[in-house]
Design a protein around this motif. Structure first.
Motif, PDB file in Angstrom:
ATOM      1  N   GLY A 115       6.617   5.445  -5.381  1.00 54.56           N
ATOM      2  CA  GLY A 115       5.822   5.178  -4.237  1.00 54.56           C
ATOM      3  C   GLY A 115       4.945   3.917  -4.602  1.00 54.56           C
ATOM      4  O   GLY A 115       4.951   3.024  -3.773  1.00 54.56           O
ATOM      5  N   SER A 169       6.793   0.793  -4.576  1.00 51.74           N
ATOM      6  CA  SER A 169       7.525   0.383  -3.477  1.00 51.74           C
ATOM      7  C   SER A 169       6.345  -0.569  -2.729  1.00 51.74           C
ATOM      8  O   SER A 169       6.438  -1.571  -2.109  1.00 51.74           O
ATOM      9  CB  SER A 169       7.904   1.311  -2.448  1.00 51.74           C
ATOM     10  OG  SER A 169       9.037   2.063  -3.250  1.00 51.74           O
ATOM     11  N   ALA A 178       6.044   0.458   3.235  1.00 50.53           N
ATOM     12  CA  ALA A 178       6.566   1.230   2.284  1.00 50.53           C
ATOM     13  C   ALA A 178       6.529   2.517   2.645  1.00 50.53           C
ATOM     14  O   ALA A 178       7.333   3.416   2.385  1.00 50.53           O
ATOM     15  CB  ALA A 178       5.731   0.922   1.245  1.00 50.53           C
ATOM     16  N   TRP A 179       5.313   3.231   3.292  1.00 50.09           N
ATOM     17  CA  TRP A 179       5.359   4.382   3.579  1.00 50.09           C
ATOM     18  C   TRP A 179       6.258   4.822   4.698  1.00 50.09           C
ATOM     19  O   TRP A 179       6.975   5.728   4.530  1.00 50.09           O
ATOM     20  CB  TRP A 179       3.799   4.605   4.214  1.00 50.09           C
ATOM     21  CG  TRP A 179       3.725   6.080   4.876  1.00 50.09           C
ATOM     22  CD1 TRP A 179       4.045   7.294   4.389  1.00 50.09           C
ATOM     23  CD2 TRP A 179       3.153   6.193   6.432  1.00 50.09           C
ATOM     24  NE1 TRP A 179       3.409   8.086   5.379  1.00 50.09           N
ATOM     25  CE2 TRP A 179       3.198   7.526   6.636  1.00 50.09           C
ATOM     26  CE3 TRP A 179       2.773   5.117   7.400  1.00 50.09           C
ATOM     27  CZ2 TRP A 179       2.749   8.094   7.952  1.00 50.09           C
ATOM     28  CZ3 TRP A 179       2.319   5.868   8.591  1.00 50.09           C
ATOM     29  CH2 TRP A 179       2.346   7.274   8.656  1.00 50.09           C
ATOM     30  N   THR A 190       2.785   9.479  -1.836  1.00 44.42           N
ATOM     31  CA  THR A 190       2.050   8.489  -2.639  1.00 44.42           C
ATOM     32  C   THR A 190       1.746   7.289  -2.007  1.00 44.42           C
ATOM     33  O   THR A 190       0.666   6.641  -1.746  1.00 44.42           O
ATOM     34  CB  THR A 190       2.678   8.169  -3.842  1.00 44.42           C
ATOM     35  OG1 THR A 190       2.811   9.143  -4.562  1.00 44.42           O
ATOM     36  CG2 THR A 190       2.093   6.985  -4.786  1.00 44.42           C
ATOM     37  N   ALA A 191       2.844   6.583  -1.156  1.00 41.26           N
ATOM     38  CA  ALA A 191       2.657   5.671  -0.236  1.00 41.26           C
ATOM     39  C   ALA A 191       1.664   5.714   0.798  1.00 41.26           C
ATOM     40  O   ALA A 191       1.005   4.741   1.352  1.00 41.26           O
ATOM     41  CB  ALA A 191       4.029   4.792   0.093  1.00 41.26           C
ATOM     42  N   LEU A 215       9.844   4.940   3.061  1.00 39.47           N
ATOM     43  CA  LEU A 215      10.163   6.044   2.213  1.00 39.47           C
ATOM     44  C   LEU A 215      10.114   7.126   3.043  1.00 39.47           C
ATOM     45  O   LEU A 215      10.901   8.193   2.559  1.00 39.47           O
ATOM     46  CB  LEU A 215       8.997   6.118   1.217  1.00 39.47           C
ATOM     47  CG  LEU A 215       8.983   4.949   0.157  1.00 39.47           C
ATOM     48  CD1 LEU A 215       7.853   4.917  -0.693  1.00 39.47           C
ATOM     49  CD2 LEU A 215      10.246   5.041  -0.898  1.00 39.47           C
ATOM     50  N   SER A 216       9.408   7.434   4.035  1.00 41.74           N
ATOM     51  CA  SER A 216       9.258   8.883   4.801  1.00 41.74           C
ATOM     52  C   SER A 216      10.502   9.062   5.397  1.00 41.74           C
ATOM     53  O   SER A 216      11.168  10.010   5.567  1.00 41.74           O
ATOM     54  CB  SER A 216       8.145   8.576   5.777  1.00 41.74           C
ATOM     55  OG  SER A 216       6.793   8.573   4.913  1.00 41.74           O
ATOM     56  N   ALA A 253       7.188  10.313  -3.137  1.00 43.13           N
ATOM     57  CA  ALA A 253       6.916   8.831  -2.985  1.00 43.13           C
ATOM     58  C   ALA A 253       6.295   8.524  -1.673  1.00 43.13           C
ATOM     59  O   ALA A 253       5.362   7.579  -1.764  1.00 43.13           O
ATOM     60  CB  ALA A 253       8.204   8.096  -3.213  1.00 43.13           C
ATOM     61  N   ALA A 254       6.768   9.210  -0.703  1.00 41.75           N
ATOM     62  CA  ALA A 254       6.343   8.943   0.371  1.00 41.75           C
ATOM     63  C   ALA A 254       4.830   9.330   0.932  1.00 41.75           C
ATOM     64  O   ALA A 254       4.114   8.639   1.429  1.00 41.75           O
ATOM     65  CB  ALA A 254       7.056   9.665   1.640  1.00 41.75           C
TER      66      ALA A 254
END
Length: 300
Positions: free
Chosen positions: A82, A85, A44-45, A188-189, A48-49, A185-186
């Protein structure tokens, strides 16, 4: 803005919406091998990144349009994306893709029913819940409760995403919201992803994550926004109800997850409930932001 030109895609809007549905579910199915390497948080990270970088290049965030009262909502929306996901990828690590999407879909379906303003509409989340029971087959004794819990958490995140997106949708275009919230979101993940992915990141892993990020959120955003510009939010939301069926199909084709006849009936009930819950929505104008919407469609 580059994003505006990219969303001028020819073709029937319903077809663009359906392609978007399969794009997000294909991304989820293809994320399973990445999860095996870097974990659900790491997958997820990374997605999203990289997706955030792509979106910033396509549509620079409209920072001057942000008001002080928008900041907490934007932070909450980014954190919601985040967490959603990470939770969803954690779910499909443990349970079949079609099952996870059916459970997760309870979140946006309940929001749609509540926003209809009709108490009678609450029958649809109840019907979907019955479908979820058939999909999970608890009587078989093989249900992974932790996986179900993650899917439910993702559903809560999806529902919250829609509510927050509704609040911000009149202030920002879809591209603006994504360019602002995806970096949040990135981050957060990253709290879950960096510990899981530490020591496992290679050029191959980055290339896979980049390819998945191009599918969702980038291609997903382009297709959904192009569709939303030419169809009502109600029609779009009704088509999005096909997501559990698409997840079941791609889970079968890509992940060889064979559903039972009872599970197929359960998925059909969830799809029926999702389509019915969209009827009679209060807002006729298409939302400016993507998401299944989300469910926005959502970006997972």
């Amino acid at each position: 803005m580059i994003a505006k030109h990219l969303t001028r895609i020819p073709g029937p809007p319903w077809m663009l919406a359906i392609v978007a549905i399969f794009a997000v579910q294909l991304t989820s199915a293809l994320s399973v091998p990445l999860i095996d390497v870097v974990g659900p948080g790491g997958a997820a990270w990374l997605r999203l990144s990289i997706g955030a970088l792509f979106m910033i290049l396509l549509a620079p965030p409209p920072l001057r349009a942000i008001r002080k009262r928008d900041v907490p909502v934007l932070l909450a929306l980014g954190a919601c994306i985040g967490a959603m996901s990470v939770a969803f990828l954690a779910a499909i690590e443990r349970i079949p893709l079609g099952t996870a999407v059916a459970i997760e879909f309870l979140g946006p379906l309940t929001v749609a029913a509540l926003r209809s303003g009709s108490l009678a509409k609450m029958v649809w989340p109840v019907l979907a819940l019955g479908g979820v029971v058939l999909v999970t087959e608890p009587w078989a004794g093989e249900i992974d409760m932790l996986g179900v819990g993650f899917a439910l958490l993702a559903g809560v995140g999806w529902g919250g995403y829609i509510v927050l997106l509704q609040y911000l949708g009149d202030q920002f275009e879809g591209s603006g919201i994504l360019s602002i919230t995806l970096p949040i979101a990135a981050v957060t993940a990253a709290f879950f992803g960096i510990p899981q992915a530490s020591g496992q990141i290679t050029l191959e892993v980055l290339a896979i994550a980049a390819g998945l990020a191009l599918l969702a959120p980038v291609l997903l955003f382009i297709l959904e926004l192009a569709a939303l510009r030419r169809m009502t939010a109600t029609a779009f939301g009704t088509l999005m109800a096909l997501e559990p069926a698409a997840a079941l199909l791609l889970g079968l084709i890509i992940l060889t997850q064979m559903p039972t006849p009872v599970q197929c009936v359960g998925i059909a009930l969830v799809v029926l409930a999702g389509a019915a819950a969209q009827r009679g929505g209060r807002r006729d104008q298409p939302p400016l932001a993507t998401g299944p919407v989300p469910i926005v469609s959502n970006d997972r």
